[in-house]
Design a protein around this motif. Structure first.
Motif, PDB file in Angstrom:
ATOM      1  N   THR A   1      54.366  30.985  29.014  1.00 23.18           N
ATOM      2  CA  THR A   1      54.805  29.668  28.544  1.00 23.18           C
ATOM      3  C   THR A   1      54.236  28.608  29.485  1.00 23.18           C
ATOM      4  OG1 THR A   1      56.793  29.546  29.911  1.00 23.18           O
ATOM      5  CG2 THR A   1      56.975  30.745  27.816  1.00 23.18           C
ATOM      6  N   PRO A   2      54.355  27.321  29.132  1.00 26.64           N
ATOM      7  CA  PRO A   2      53.908  26.283  30.071  1.00 26.64           C
ATOM      8  C   PRO A   2      54.615  26.338  31.409  1.00 26.64           C
ATOM      9  CG  PRO A   2      54.168  25.344  27.880  1.00 26.64           C
ATOM     10  CD  PRO A   2      54.728  26.750  27.815  1.00 26.64           C
TER      11      PRO A   2
ATOM     12  N   THR B   1      45.444  20.924  35.512  1.00 28.10           N
ATOM     13  CA  THR B   1      45.301  22.089  34.643  1.00 28.10           C
ATOM     14  C   THR B   1      45.887  23.334  35.286  1.00 28.10           C
ATOM     15  OG1 THR B   1      43.108  22.730  35.506  1.00 28.10           O
ATOM     16  CG2 THR B   1      43.172  21.123  33.727  1.00 28.10           C
ATOM     17  N   VAL B   2      46.003  23.297  36.596  1.00 29.19           N
ATOM     18  CA  VAL B   2      46.611  24.411  37.324  1.00 29.19           C
ATOM     19  C   VAL B   2      48.099  24.154  37.537  1.00 29.19           C
ATOM     20  CG1 VAL B   2      46.631  25.692  39.500  1.00 29.19           C
ATOM     21  CG2 VAL B   2      44.455  25.017  38.475  1.00 29.19           C
ATOM     22  N   HIS B   3      48.420  22.950  37.930  1.00 33.65           N
ATOM     23  CA  HIS B   3      49.809  22.606  38.262  1.00 33.65           C
ATOM     24  C   HIS B   3      50.379  21.718  37.163  1.00 33.65           C
ATOM     25  CE1 HIS B   3      48.883  24.423  42.087  1.00 33.65           C
ATOM     26  NE2 HIS B   3      47.840  23.621  42.190  1.00 33.65           N
TER      27      HIS B   3
ATOM     28  N   LEU C   1      53.774  19.749  37.569  1.00 29.81           N
ATOM     29  CA  LEU C   1      53.729  18.442  38.224  1.00 29.81           C
ATOM     30  C   LEU C   1      53.258  17.362  37.256  1.00 29.81           C
ATOM     31  CD1 LEU C   1      52.222  19.145  41.769  1.00 29.81           C
ATOM     32  CD2 LEU C   1      54.493  18.257  41.243  1.00 29.81           C
ATOM     33  N   ALA C   2      52.221  17.678  36.512  1.00 26.78           N
ATOM     34  CA  ALA C   2      51.698  16.701  35.559  1.00 26.78           C
ATOM     35  C   ALA C   2      52.753  16.340  34.522  1.00 26.78           C
ATOM     36  CB  ALA C   2      50.439  17.246  34.883  1.00 26.78           C
ATOM     37  N   SER C   3      53.493  17.338  34.064  1.00 26.35           N
ATOM     38  CA  SER C   3      54.543  17.092  33.080  1.00 26.35           C
ATOM     39  C   SER C   3      55.684  16.274  33.672  1.00 26.35           C
ATOM     40  CB  SER C   3      55.069  18.432  32.546  1.00 26.35           C
ATOM     41  OG  SER C   3      56.131  18.228  31.644  1.00 26.35           O
ATOM     42  N   ARG C   4      56.038  16.570  34.911  1.00 29.49           N
ATOM     43  CA  ARG C   4      57.140  15.867  35.564  1.00 29.49           C
ATOM     44  C   ARG C   4      56.879  14.366  35.637  1.00 29.49           C
ATOM     45  NH1 ARG C   4      58.743  16.548  41.888  1.00 29.49           N
ATOM     46  NH2 ARG C   4      58.169  18.730  41.487  1.00 29.49           N
TER      47      ARG C   4
ATOM     48  N   ARG D   1      49.344  12.152  30.844  1.00 24.26           N
ATOM     49  CA  ARG D   1      48.843  12.448  29.495  1.00 24.26           C
ATOM     50  C   ARG D   1      47.318  12.425  29.423  1.00 24.26           C
ATOM     51  NH1 ARG D   1      53.101  14.057  29.375  1.00 24.26           N
ATOM     52  NH2 ARG D   1      54.909  13.480  28.106  1.00 24.26           N
ATOM     53  N   GLY D   2      46.672  11.788  30.371  1.00 27.43           N
ATOM     54  CA  GLY D   2      45.213  11.720  30.370  1.00 27.43           C
ATOM     55  C   GLY D   2      44.685  11.833  31.783  1.00 27.43           C
ATOM     56  N   PHE D   3      43.376  12.003  31.890  1.00 28.90           N
ATOM     57  CA  PHE D   3      42.758  12.221  33.192  1.00 28.90           C
ATOM     58  C   PHE D   3      41.601  11.246  33.405  1.00 28.90           C
ATOM     59  CE2 PHE D   3      44.207  16.398  31.598  1.00 28.90           C
ATOM     60  CZ  PHE D   3      45.272  16.556  32.468  1.00 28.90           C
TER      61      PHE D   3
END
Length: 446
Positions: free
Chosen positions: A31-32, A229-231, A234-237, A241-243
């Motif tokens: 899962t994510p 893409t690895v962590h 953290l990005a979700s927290r 949404r973009g890079f």
């Protein structure tokens, strides 16, 4: 018994997300939440199936996938992602049809498509072929599995210069809270993806800015990077949404988006603004010994030296008025991170001579660049307006300069610190005339 039969019927009718794989299988449900930890941060080879519960081909693959997972147990990891439920994972790896099988080998950021048959025997053979390739890569030094991606690898893999990124701090799920959230420092954090073109363009600017900001703020403002893409947690927290996405973190405050330019100059300017907004005014140090002068002038681009009138000429109130002006100017120009020194007239005569101070009277001020052994003298008044004009010219690189006399900072005398009081005239010796016999003197001489 009836309940057991009903459950079996339900699973038969709906070979659904909950019944494809269970805890008793050797297939790891991904899962994510656990994908980064289990797959991307692993040294193991992974075969991952992306499926949809309604997909007939996925339902047919399930028993073969389970058999292969059992046969490969302890050798190759076998996982499965419900890409209908976890569309973010499917989207991240460009999943367009079901089932899709990806092989996560030496480069976890670039999994390969599995092209073999879908029987358990074919899957095991494909796994061993991928495993052999992974081992050969490791023997040749081309890869080693493992987690994440070093910051800077993205530009190198894209043919970039791959300059030094030593001052960009790499953050992970494991160290983010400890390094950033519990820190008193200011953090600028870039969330990037290795495949992102804009991230690759930003990388050399970010790296160069990190080194300059570290030097100018003495490490009080830090630049960091997170491979989102690895962590992904953290990005979700932080709603990435973009890079690239850049966030500013300051203790006790919610993170805010960085919305400035993406050149080195833009990034450094914003970092210094953040630093100056949070930094106290520089300390105004009295020159008491050589160490104070050396440390201040060596560690700062400029050291601003004031020579104040003797305490007997001004008293404590007059001296404090001059020091107050210096404090205000130091605060106004604190973004420049200059060093600030003062001494009493006559206490450091060699220093005064080397700076040409004396001809203009006291108080006097000089700005010294110890690296170049150049200095500039305040020609205007020792006031907020006069000093501000002098320092503003310096900040723009204007104004006349001279070489420090002798080409080096002269010998500095060791003196006592000012006690904050008015000065006292030296006591004069009283002459006692009581024992003098005036009769011994010629009255005519008197």
């Amino acid at each position: 018994m009836a309940g057991t039969l009903l459950g079996a019927v339900v699973c038969t009718l709906f070979v659904a997300a909950n019944c494809f794989y269970t805890a008793s299988d050797d297939v790891v449900e991904l899962t994510p939440t656990n994908f980064n930890r289990e797959v991307l941060q692993s040294d193991s080879l992974w075969l991952v199936e992306f499926y949809a519960p309604w997909c007939g081909h996925c339902q047919s693959l399930t028993p073969e996938w389970k058999k292969a997972a059992t046969a490969l147990k302890g050798i190759v990891k076998v996982g499965a992602v419900d890409a209908d439920k976890h569309q973010s994972l499917g989207g991240q790896y460009g999943i367009r049809g079901f089932p899709t099988i990806k092989v996560f080998g030496a480069n976890k950021n670039k999994p390969e498509d599995y092209q073999g048959g879908r029987s358990s025997d074919a899957i095991v053979k494909g796994a061993f072929s991928a495993l052999q390739s992974l081992v050969q890569d490791r023997l040749s030094g081309r890869g080693g599995g493992g987690a994440g991606s070093d910051y800077g690898r993205q530009s190198k893999s894209n043919g970039g210069s791959g300059g030094s990124t030593k001052d960009v701090i790499q953050l992970t799920d494991d160290n983010f809270d400890r390094e950033v959230l519990k820190s008193d420092d200011v953090w600028l954090v870039e969330f990037f993806a290795p495949w992102c073109g804009h991230c690759k363009n930003l990388e050399p600017e970010w790296a160069a800015a990190a080194s300059e900001v570290k030097e100018q703020t003495k490490g009080k403002v830090k630049l960091a990077a997170v491979d989102a893409t690895v962590h992904q947690g953290l990005a979700s927290r932080y709603g990435v949404r973009g890079f690239p996405t850049i966030k500013i973190f300051q203790k006790g405050e919610d993170p805010v988006d960085y919305d400035g330019g993406r050149t080195k100059a833009d990034i450094v300017a914003r970092a210094l603004d953040l630093f100056s907004a949070n930094a106290p005014p520089p300390e105004i140090l009295e020159i008491l010994n050589e160490d104070i002068v050396k440390k201040t002038c060596d560690e700062h681009q400029l050291c601003i030296v004031s020579v104040l009138p003797h305490i007997l000429d001004t008293g404590a109130s007059g001296r404090n008025a001059y020091l107050d002006v210096m404090v205000k100017m130091a605060d106004k120009y604190k973004k420049k991170m200059w060093g600030w020194l003062w001494t009493e007239a006559g206490a450091q005569l060699d220093l005064e001579t080397s700076l040409g101070i004396g001809g203009f009277g006291y108080p006097a001020m000089a700005a010294i660049n110890a690296r170049k052994m150049k200095f500039a003298l305040l020609k205007g008044s020792f006031s907020e307006q006069g000093i501000n004009e002098f320092l503003r010219e310096l900040s723009f690189g204007r104004g006349s300069t001279s070489t420090v006399g002798g080409g080096a900072i002269p010998k500095i005398n060791t003196v006592d610190a000012w006690d904050g009081k008015d000065g006292e005239l030296p006591a004069e010796d009283d002459i006692d005339l009581s024992d003098v016999d005036l009769d011994d003197f010629d009255k005519d001489e008197l």
